[in-house]
Write an enzyme that holds these catalytic residues in place. Sequence first.
Site, PDB file in Angstrom:
ATOM      1  N   LYS A 110       7.194  -3.905  -5.369  1.00  0.00           N
ATOM      2  CA  LYS A 110       7.689  -4.737  -4.256  1.00  0.00           C
ATOM      3  C   LYS A 110       8.160  -6.101  -4.744  1.00  0.00           C
ATOM      4  CE  LYS A 110       4.675  -2.425  -0.969  1.00  0.00           C
ATOM      5  NZ  LYS A 110       5.463  -1.419  -0.255  1.00  0.00           N
TER       6      LYS A 110
ATOM      7  N   CYS B  14       3.017   3.261   7.873  1.00  0.00           N
ATOM      8  CA  CYS B  14       1.629   3.309   7.379  1.00  0.00           C
ATOM      9  C   CYS B  14       0.774   2.257   8.067  1.00  0.00           C
ATOM     10  CB  CYS B  14       1.555   3.151   5.866  1.00  0.00           C
ATOM     11  SG  CYS B  14       2.451   4.403   4.986  1.00  0.00           S
TER      12      CYS B  14
ATOM     13  N   ASP C 225      -4.579  -8.672   0.868  1.00  0.00           N
ATOM     14  CA  ASP C 225      -3.552  -7.702   0.514  1.00  0.00           C
ATOM     15  C   ASP C 225      -2.235  -8.483   0.425  1.00  0.00           C
ATOM     16  OD1 ASP C 225      -1.394  -5.987   0.674  1.00  0.00           O
ATOM     17  OD2 ASP C 225      -2.315  -4.639   2.144  1.00  0.00           O
TER      18      ASP C 225
ATOM     19  N   HIS D 233      -2.080  -2.405   6.769  1.00  0.00           N
ATOM     20  CA  HIS D 233      -1.506  -1.172   6.230  1.00  0.00           C
ATOM     21  C   HIS D 233      -2.674  -0.202   6.009  1.00  0.00           C
ATOM     22  CE1 HIS D 233       0.206   1.395   3.009  1.00  0.00           C
ATOM     23  NE2 HIS D 233       1.387   1.006   3.431  1.00  0.00           N
TER      24      HIS D 233
ATOM     25  N   GLN E  87       3.059  -7.657   0.591  1.00  0.00           N
ATOM     26  CA  GLN E  87       4.300  -8.125   1.223  1.00  0.00           C
ATOM     27  C   GLN E  87       4.485  -9.632   1.104  1.00  0.00           C
ATOM     28  OE1 GLN E  87       6.583  -6.137   2.167  1.00  0.00           O
ATOM     29  NE2 GLN E  87       5.506  -4.201   2.432  1.00  0.00           N
TER      30      GLN E  87
HETATM   31  N1  7TS Z   1      -0.233  -3.275   1.862  1.00  0.00           N
HETATM   32  C1  7TS Z   1       0.899  -3.577   2.507  1.00  0.00           C
HETATM   33  C2  7TS Z   1       0.926  -4.740   3.444  1.00  0.00           C
HETATM   34  C3  7TS Z   1       2.031  -2.789   2.294  1.00  0.00           C
HETATM   35  O1  7TS Z   1       3.149  -3.084   2.941  1.00  0.00           O
HETATM   36  C4  7TS Z   1       1.965  -1.682   1.421  1.00  0.00           C
HETATM   37  C5  7TS Z   1       3.124  -0.759   1.219  1.00  0.00           C
HETATM   38  C6  7TS Z   1       0.776  -1.449   0.747  1.00  0.00           C
HETATM   39  C7  7TS Z   1      -0.308  -2.262   0.999  1.00  0.00           C
HETATM   40  C8  7TS Z   1       0.610  -0.331  -0.229  1.00  0.00           C
HETATM   41  O2  7TS Z   1       1.315  -0.617  -1.377  1.00  0.00           O
HETATM   42  P1  7TS Z   1       1.398   0.463  -2.567  1.00  0.00           P
HETATM   43  O3  7TS Z   1       2.381  -0.150  -3.498  1.00  0.00           O
HETATM   44  O4  7TS Z   1       0.047   0.564  -3.140  1.00  0.00           O
HETATM   45  O5  7TS Z   1       1.868   1.729  -1.948  1.00  0.00           O
HETATM   46  N2  7TS Z   1       4.043  -0.754   2.278  1.00  0.00           N
HETATM   47  C9  7TS Z   1       5.060   0.094   2.461  1.00  0.00           C
HETATM   48  C10 7TS Z   1       5.964  -0.019   3.525  1.00  0.00           C
HETATM   49  O6  7TS Z   1       5.952  -0.917   4.347  1.00  0.00           O
HETATM   50  N3  7TS Z   1       6.855   0.985   3.459  1.00  0.00           N
HETATM   51  O7  7TS Z   1       6.556   1.755   2.403  1.00  0.00           O
HETATM   52  C11 7TS Z   1       5.434   1.215   1.764  1.00  0.00           C
END
Ligand code: 7TS
Length: 415
Positions: free
Chosen positions: A235, A373, A209, A132, A212
């Site tokens: 999430k 992303c 990371d 990501h 997910q």
């Molecule tokens: N890493 C992964 C693998 C992600 O899927 C996401 C967000 C992030 C980092 C960033 O997370 P945040 O909570 O700091 O924003 N992924 C997604 C997505 O797949 N659709 O919207 C956000």
Amino acid sequence: MSTVRSEIAAGFDVQKVREDFPVLKQTIHGMPLVYLDSAATAQKPFAVIDAIRKFHEVDCANIHRGVHELSQRSTAAYEETRSKARRFLNARFTNELIFVRGTTEGINLVSSSWGRHNVKTGDEIVISAMEHHSNIVPWQMLCEEQGAKLRVIPMNDRGELILEEYQKLLNPRTRMVAVTHVSNALGTINPVRQIIEMAHQAGALALIDGAQAAPHMKVDVQALDADFYAISGHKVVGPTGIGILYGKTALLNAMPPYQGGGDMIKTVTFEKTTYADLPYKFEAGTPNIAGGIGLGAAFDYLTHLGLDQIAAYEHELLLYGTEALLRIPGLRIIGTAREKAAVLSFVIEGIHPHDIGTVLDRQGIAVRTGHHCAQPVMDWFHVPATTRASLAFYNTTAEIDALTAGLKKVKEIFS
Ligand code: 7TS
């Protein structure tokens, strides 16, 4: 093994679980909502909504500073989430869990605080081809600043990392390996235990990371031997604006603060400031208190349902969804790893994903379309974008049927 998994899945009462999620009981454009965008953000159960509401209604006060009753209550509730996070990720010590805004901030904290002090000209950082943007850009920024080099583990046609190529990238200049546990764009579950071990053998650290992974499987940072592990509250059915960064005590202790301000100090004079001990050294300013308390309720909720039960049920959904989608002519699934979480990213010949998303929305079906992303993933598969249905334990096979029926309508309209 898979029979055990399907037996566990068969015992999962999804209709009962759905009662916990008020948002699911609505119609969109006159159709029942089919929410298939949980990788972007998960929906919230009453337990989380109620915990946030109770904080504002009954316990609202700033934390770590008041002798008065409300401040003590809010501090206790907030800090209780840290203990719950320790259990959720199986960390050894509670002070290894740092509250952050989310995965993005967790990674930026490490790349800034650890990175600036440990990465020098000529050093190397290894990431993977399926990251990501939040696990690419902070490392790129660090490399630019420090004159270091970013190296990328390639993947195969299924969207699996090629470990032999990874091995070749490792050398004495490698300082950090930063890899996602589960890909948001492909669903691939990476063999992070092995990836971390290989990093350590090369003398590098490893950051995972976990954005997910944490919602879908049991995570054990000690068993993985991860040096850092970042997750987002929203999430894991918690609120937005809160997340957790896990780091090993010795590493966190050796790192300078990320931000300066209130709550992260021991003493301040104009000549010199001394910093608070872990974890507060990394927590400047009034945090997202309500979010932290809501996150605690989210950890409880998922733990109560059981991460193994969730994983087993979602795996059945993935198999069902994969079969159903493959019956649609012209549809190609992007991401067919052998170890896969419940993400269905796909393209349909001749129809733009945004058109697919728009037609599905008219039928009450929420999917994400775009590059998710993860632009390098799209480039690798030579597609501008995909449509992504990302599943959670509150989804049903009937909702997957609605998706396939919706896609048939898309095809009728556009062909
Ligand atoms: N890493 C992964 C693998 C992600 O899927 C996401 C967000 C992030 C980092 C960033 O997370 P945040 O909570 O700091 O924003 N992924 C997604 C997505 O797949 N659709 O919207 C956000």
